[in-house]
Structures are given as structure tokens and as C-alpha cells.
Motif scaffolding. Structure first.
Motif, short mmCIF file in Angstrom:
data_model
loop_
_atom_site.label_atom_id
_atom_site.label_comp_id
_atom_site.label_asym_id
_atom_site.label_seq_id
_atom_site.Cartn_x
_atom_site.Cartn_y
_atom_site.Cartn_z
N ARG A 163 -20.49 -8.65 25.14
CA ARG A 163 -19.74 -8.14 23.76
C ARG A 163 -20.70 -8.14 23.37
NH1 ARG A 163 -17.19 -12.84 21.39
NH2 ARG A 163 -19.50 -13.41 21.46
N ASP A 164 -21.91 -9.18 22.91
CA ASP A 164 -22.49 -8.94 22.07
C ASP A 164 -23.97 -8.22 22.27
OD1 ASP A 164 -22.00 -11.40 21.17
OD2 ASP A 164 -22.64 -13.00 21.90
N ARG A 165 -24.61 -7.94 23.12
CA ARG A 165 -25.53 -7.10 23.46
C ARG A 165 -24.62 -5.38 23.24
NH1 ARG A 165 -25.40 -3.90 27.86
NH2 ARG A 165 -23.94 -4.80 28.86
N VAL A 166 -23.23 -4.97 23.36
CA VAL A 166 -22.67 -3.67 23.34
C VAL A 166 -23.38 -4.36 21.35
CG1 VAL A 166 -20.68 -2.47 22.56
CG2 VAL A 166 -21.40 -4.13 24.79
N TRP A 167 -23.19 -5.00 20.53
CA TRP A 167 -22.80 -5.41 19.24
C TRP A 167 -24.47 -4.22 18.79
CZ3 TRP A 167 -21.61 -4.62 14.87
CH2 TRP A 167 -22.29 -5.23 14.16
N GLN A 168 -25.34 -5.40 19.31
CA GLN A 168 -26.78 -4.99 18.95
C GLN A 168 -27.34 -3.06 19.46
OE1 GLN A 168 -29.12 -7.35 17.59
NE2 GLN A 168 -27.06 -8.40 17.80
N ARG A 169 -26.37 -2.79 20.46
CA ARG A 169 -26.76 -1.50 20.69
C ARG A 169 -25.78 -0.54 19.19
NH1 ARG A 169 -24.69 1.70 25.72
NH2 ARG A 169 -26.10 2.96 24.28
N LEU A 170 -25.00 -0.94 18.86
CA LEU A 170 -24.30 -0.93 17.85
C LEU A 170 -25.05 -0.69 16.78
CD1 LEU A 170 -20.70 -1.71 18.38
CD2 LEU A 170 -21.41 0.76 18.55
N THR A 171 -25.94 -2.17 15.87
CA THR A 171 -26.34 -1.63 15.43
C THR A 171 -27.67 -0.99 15.39
OG1 THR A 171 -28.04 -3.85 16.14
CG2 THR A 171 -25.87 -4.63 15.30
N ALA A 172 -27.79 -1.21 16.77
CA ALA A 172 -29.68 -0.28 16.32
C ALA A 172 -29.19 1.54 16.27
CB ALA A 172 -30.29 0.21 17.59
N GLU A 173 -27.79 1.90 16.46
CA GLU A 173 -27.48 2.70 16.76
C GLU A 173 -26.79 2.77 14.99
OE1 GLU A 173 -25.53 6.78 18.10
OE2 GLU A 173 -27.22 5.03 18.57
N LEU A 174 -26.36 2.22 14.43
CA LEU A 174 -25.96 2.22 12.95
C LEU A 174 -27.39 2.91 12.39
CD1 LEU A 174 -23.09 1.71 13.81
CD2 LEU A 174 -22.55 0.28 12.21
N ASP A 175 -28.47 1.89 12.64
CA ASP A 175 -29.80 1.88 11.47
C ASP A 175 -30.59 3.43 12.01
OD1 ASP A 175 -29.52 -0.68 10.93
OD2 ASP A 175 -30.80 -1.33 12.67
N GLU A 176 -30.14 4.35 12.82
CA GLU A 176 -30.58 5.79 13.11
C GLU A 176 -29.89 6.63 12.63
OE1 GLU A 176 -31.11 8.84 14.48
OE2 GLU A 176 -28.50 8.33 15.38
N ILE A 177 -28.38 6.32 12.46
CA ILE A 177 -27.37 7.70 11.79
C ILE A 177 -27.55 6.99 10.04
CG2 ILE A 177 -24.95 7.97 11.20
CD1 ILE A 177 -24.61 6.82 14.10
N MET A 178 -27.61 5.84 9.62
CA MET A 178 -27.43 5.72 8.21
C MET A 178 -29.00 6.55 7.41
SD MET A 178 -24.79 5.03 7.93
CE MET A 178 -22.97 4.89 9.05
N GLY A 179 -30.29 5.61 8.14
CA GLY A 179 -31.40 5.72 7.95
C GLY A 179 -31.66 8.33 7.78
N ARG A 180 -30.81 8.59 8.94
CA ARG A 180 -31.15 9.76 9.21
C ARG A 180 -30.46 11.11 7.97
NH1 ARG A 180 -27.53 12.22 12.19
NH2 ARG A 180 -27.29 10.38 13.85
N ARG A 181 -29.52 9.64 7.27
CA ARG A 181 -28.48 10.01 6.30
C ARG A 181 -29.31 10.47 4.72
NH1 ARG A 181 -24.25 13.08 7.26
NH2 ARG A 181 -23.60 13.85 9.78
N GLY A 182 -29.57 8.59 4.76
CA GLY A 182 -30.49 8.82 3.61
C GLY A 182 -28.86 7.69 3.17
N LEU A 183 -29.01 6.84 3.92
CA LEU A 183 -27.70 5.99 3.79
C LEU A 183 -28.23 4.11 3.07
CD1 LEU A 183 -24.40 8.22 5.57
CD2 LEU A 183 -25.31 8.10 2.60
N ARG A 184 -27.50 3.88 3.10
CA ARG A 184 -27.65 2.13 3.01
C ARG A 184 -25.97 1.16 3.99
NH1 ARG A 184 -29.23 2.92 -1.69
NH2 ARG A 184 -27.22 1.24 -2.34
N TRP A 185 -26.26 0.75 4.88
CA TRP A 185 -24.95 -0.34 5.89
C TRP A 185 -25.40 -1.72 5.66
CZ3 TRP A 185 -23.85 -2.59 10.35
CH2 TRP A 185 -25.01 -2.87 11.45
N GLN A 186 -24.39 -2.59 5.99
CA GLN A 186 -24.07 -4.00 5.66
C GLN A 186 -23.22 -3.92 6.42
OE1 GLN A 186 -25.18 -5.71 1.93
NE2 GLN A 186 -22.59 -4.32 1.11
N HIS A 187 -22.81 -5.67 7.18
CA HIS A 187 -21.17 -6.02 7.38
C HIS A 187 -21.18 -7.90 7.05
CE1 HIS A 187 -24.74 -7.18 10.04
NE2 HIS A 187 -23.72 -8.55 10.69
N ARG A 188 -20.65 -7.96 7.08
CA ARG A 188 -20.07 -8.92 7.36
C ARG A 188 -18.60 -9.32 8.22
NH1 ARG A 188 -15.30 -11.72 4.70
NH2 ARG A 188 -14.95 -9.74 3.63
#
Length: 436
Positions: free
Chosen positions: A312-337
Motif C-alpha cells: 500500500r505504501d509503495r503505491v502511495w509513493q508511486r502516486l505522489t511521484a505521478e501527481l508531481d509530474e502531472i501538476m508540474g506539467r500543468r503549472g499547478l500545485r498540490w498538497q495532501h493531508r
């Protein structure tokens, strides 16, 4: 084949199953909404249902109490001052719920106690199972986390894992958990009194409808649960820039909704490629929400579950890397709690064995081993796993739908489940006597 230990006729088991189904209907009428089932923690409906559950417990000779967290507990002393086997589930619901999730397990527990304390059918004698432990039925509250966003509150109090940081959690109206406790008549300062000691319990058993289609697809009615999924829940936000929908060309847009939508699709893509990992985006809201405005912010939820914590935690790390790429490409910022984190809990081998024996004894004639299923849904037993061994019995749920008005279970399967659960208790008693 396991030997049957319960001297009760099929007719009496069928009566018990019909009583469970009728009482599920009774509880379905206690709702905060006139057109759907909704019962949340520390509400007037919570109080009404606790009173009714206590009445049903006392009817079969149990002593009852509402504990310091609002759970309803019934107890039957069968062997003096002995530790108890707890049978339980929950009586709260999601919004627009079905009538069986959690509820059927509490009511089956009451019927099992009835079976084990009343005279046998055969000769009307005063037979009672010589149990080397007391029996308790626990009706937990806020397993779902509907009101305050934090699941397993009632069972966490019993399991001794209450976190004082939860007192500031607030519902949609801004009422904090601490305020709700006081309004319900509970004292936040005494919630620790709900905690049980490990030497007070010999184990925890729970019957629950399967919240998935495996039993339905296989044609089986009952299964042993092998483990309960680990779970993490997050609230995520994506920030872009709100601008005029007509006047902003695409090359100038920083559309938070499109970035968040791509993130939601990434959750599905990554989780579908993983074994036993399930990710769900269940809430999604865009701001400022105008039909003619490019969304400047999106807030959404992520529910991530897996059979093992590490996967589960490994998939979360993959998702955070994917979100970094998506938001960087689109000029967006993201955060989580992170709002919820529960480790996977394996059912105790002994309790898996007695549930398996209970299913086999209830079946009468069995050629195959009862199926064993990993539960992708969370249950109250997760909060008790650090306190005592847990075991679970799944009942077939046609089509596997749950958290929905169409969830279902048949009276015949409930009858099989009652018999299997009672037989499980008796096989555990026999094991403890043999060990002594």
C-alpha cells in the motif's frame, strides 16, 4: 467434517434468522432522513438504537451498559468471573445506507447468545453450553466515520487506541467531537474508561456481509476471513488559477479541475496494475464552482487499501511521484493531508480455525474446505487486533454491493451464519478446555 456441537433444531435456527431480518427492518426505520437510512455517531438516532439494542440484549438475560464512548455492550456471565469472548459489529451507517452492513453482525451475535443460554430443543432440558468464558455482544459506533471523517472511533476506544487529537475533529455543521460527546451526555475526560484490558477478553468474533462479489461468484454462502485490509485516507487539494472561461486561451490556463481529473485517472491506472491494491476517489469538488469560470482549486479524497502495508505504501509513493509530474506539467500545485491510517490486521490462526470448523459443522455435509477471503473493507476488529485475537465470518451478499440501499443478504444465509457462528463459539470453548 467438523462435528456439530449445538443441539438446536433447524426450525429454531430459521426462527432466529427471521428475527434478525425483521430487526434489520426495525433499525432501518430509525434514520435522520425520511427517505433513506442514515445513522451517525452521537446523534439522536444513535441514542434510540442503543436503547433498542439494550432491550433485545436484556430480553435474553444479558446485563447491558453504554460505555464511555457510546458503544452498547451486553454481557452474559457463564462461568463466574471469567474473561469474555466478544461478538460484535457496528450500528452506525454511511449516508443513504443499506440495512445490513454491520447491523446483521450485531443481531446475529444476540441470537448466538440466545442459542447458547436457552434450553436445547431435544427434551426441553436446561442444557447450556459449558463455556469456559463469558459472552459479550458489542454494538460499536462510528465504524464508518460518516460524521467526523475518522473511522473506527467506538472500537478504537474499546481497543485502547483513542487519540486525544481527535477531539478537535468537526462535522459539517462545525460541531467538534468533544462538543458532540458532551451533548450526547458523555464526558470526553472519561473516554479512557471504555478501554478493555487484554486479560478481559479471550477473543473477538464478527459476522459481516461480504462487501464484494467473491462468495456470490463462487456460489458459496459463508467464508472465513483471513485478514483485513490496511487503509490510508487522504484529503488532497490542487491549486491553479481561476479565470474567465471565455477570455482565457488554453495556453494560459492553469485548470485545477483538469489536473485533479488526471490525478484521479492515475489512481485507477496505477492501482489496477497492482495486486490487491484498491484506490478510490470518492469526493471531488471544484472551486469557485461557476459555470463560466476556469476552476482555480479542487479538493478531493483518496481511499487507498491493500492486503499488506508495504505494498500500500509503495503505491502511495508511486502516486505522489505521478501527481508531481502531472501538476508540474500543468503549472499547478498540490498538497495532501492524511486523515486515516490503519495497518493491515491478520485474523488469528486459532479463530480462523474455529470459524472454519463452525462453517463446516453448520453445513452438515462438506466435501471442500470453506473459502478463505481477504477483506478489502475495514472492520471494527482492526481496532481490537492489538488487544486480542480477532476472527471473522463473511456472509454472501448478492452482487457484492454495499454502502448502498441495494445491499442484501438472504434469510437462509443468515440462518447458516448463525449456526456457523454458534458452532465457532463452541469449538473455541472445546479448544480452551482441551488446552486447560
Amino acid at each position: 467434517m467438523a462435528s456439530a456441537l449445538l443441539p438446536v433444531s433447524p426450525e429454531r435456527i430459521a426462527d432466529a434468522a427471521r428475527r434478525v431480518m425483521s430487526r434489520c427492518d426495525d433499525l432501518a426505520r430509525i434514520s435522520a432522513a425520511p427517505d433513506r437510512i442514515e445513522r451517525v455517531y452521537l446523534s439522536p438516532e444513535h441514542a434510540r438504537v442503543n436503547r433498542l439494542a439494550a432491550e433485545w440484549m436484556r430480553e435474553i438475560g444479558m446485563t447491558t451498559r453504554q460505555d464511555a464512548a457510546g458503544n452498547q455492550i451486553g454481557r452474559l456471565d457463564t462461568a463466574g468471573d471469567e474473561p469474555a469472548l466478544m461478538i460484535g459489529s457496528h450500528l452506525d451507517t454511511v449516508a443513504d445506507a443499506g440495512r445490513y452492513d454491520g447491523i446483521v453482525g450485531v443481531l446475529m451475535g444476540i441470537e448466538v447468545v440466545r442459542m447458547l443460554r436457552e434450553p436445547a430443543d431435544d427434551d426441553g432440558s436446561s442444557w447450556r453450553s459449558p463455556l469456559p468464558f463469558a459472552l459479550e455482544v458489542a454494538a460499536f459506533w462510528d465504524e464508518e466515520g460518516t460524521r467526523f471523517g475518522k473511522a473506527l472511533l467506538g472500537s478504537s476506544a474499546v481497543g485502547g487506541v483513542w487519540d486525544d487529537g481527535w477531539w478537535d475533529l468537526a462535522d459539517a455543521e462545525g460541531t467538534t467531537l468533544a462538543q458532540a460527546f458532551r451533548e450526547f451526555g458523555l464526558d470526553p475526560g472519561r473516554v479512557g474508561e471504555a478501554a478493555r484490558r487484554s486479560d478481559e477478553l479471550v477473543g473477538y468474533l464478527e459476522a459481516h456481509i461480504e462487501q464484494g462479489p467473491e462468495l456470490h461468484r463462487s456460489g458459496e454462502s459463508l467464508a472465513v476471513v483471513s485478514s483485513i485490509a490496511s487503509a490510508r485516507r487522504f484529503l488532497l487539494s490542487v491549486e491553479g488559477e481561476a479565470r474567465h472561461a471565455g477570455g482565457t486561451p488554453y495556453d494560459m490556463r492553469r485548470d485545477a479541475l483538469l489536473g485533479a481529473s488526471e490525478a484521479a485517472l492515475a489512481v485507477e491506472r496505477i492501482c489496477r496494475a497492482e495486486h490487491h491494491i484498491i484506490g478510490t476517489v470518492g469526493q471531488f469538488e471544484a472551486f469557485p464552482g461557476g459555470v463560466n469560470i476556469v476552476p482555480g482549486e479542487v479538493q478531493f479524497s483518496l481511499d487507498l487499501r491493500g492486503e499488506f502495508d508495504g505494498e500500500r505504501d509503495r503505491v502511495w509513493q508511486r502516486l505522489t511521484a505521478e501527481l508531481d509530474e502531472i501538476m508540474g506539467r500543468r503549472g499547478l500545485r498540490w498538497q495532501h493531508r492524511e486523515i486515516h491510517n490503519a495497518a493491515a490486521v491478520a485474523c488469528a490462526p486459532l479463530l480462523q480455525d474455529v470459524v472454519r470448523e463452525g462453517i463446516r459443522a453448520a453445513a452438515g455435509e462438506v466435501t471442500d474446505e470453506p473459502p478463505a477471503i481477504f477483506s478489502r473493507a475495514g472492520h471494527d476488529g482492526m481496532a481490537l487486533g492489538g488487544l486480542t485475537g480477532i476472527g471473522m465470518l463473511f456472509l454472501r451478499n448478492p452482487d457484492g454491493i454495499s454502502h448502498h440501499p441495494d445491499e442484501d443478504v438472504s434469510t437462509a444465509d443468515v440462518a447458516r451464519g448463525i449456526r456457523a457462528l454458534a458452532e465457532s463459539v463452541l469449538h473455541l470453548a472445546a479448544d480452551r478446555r482441551a488446552a486447560a
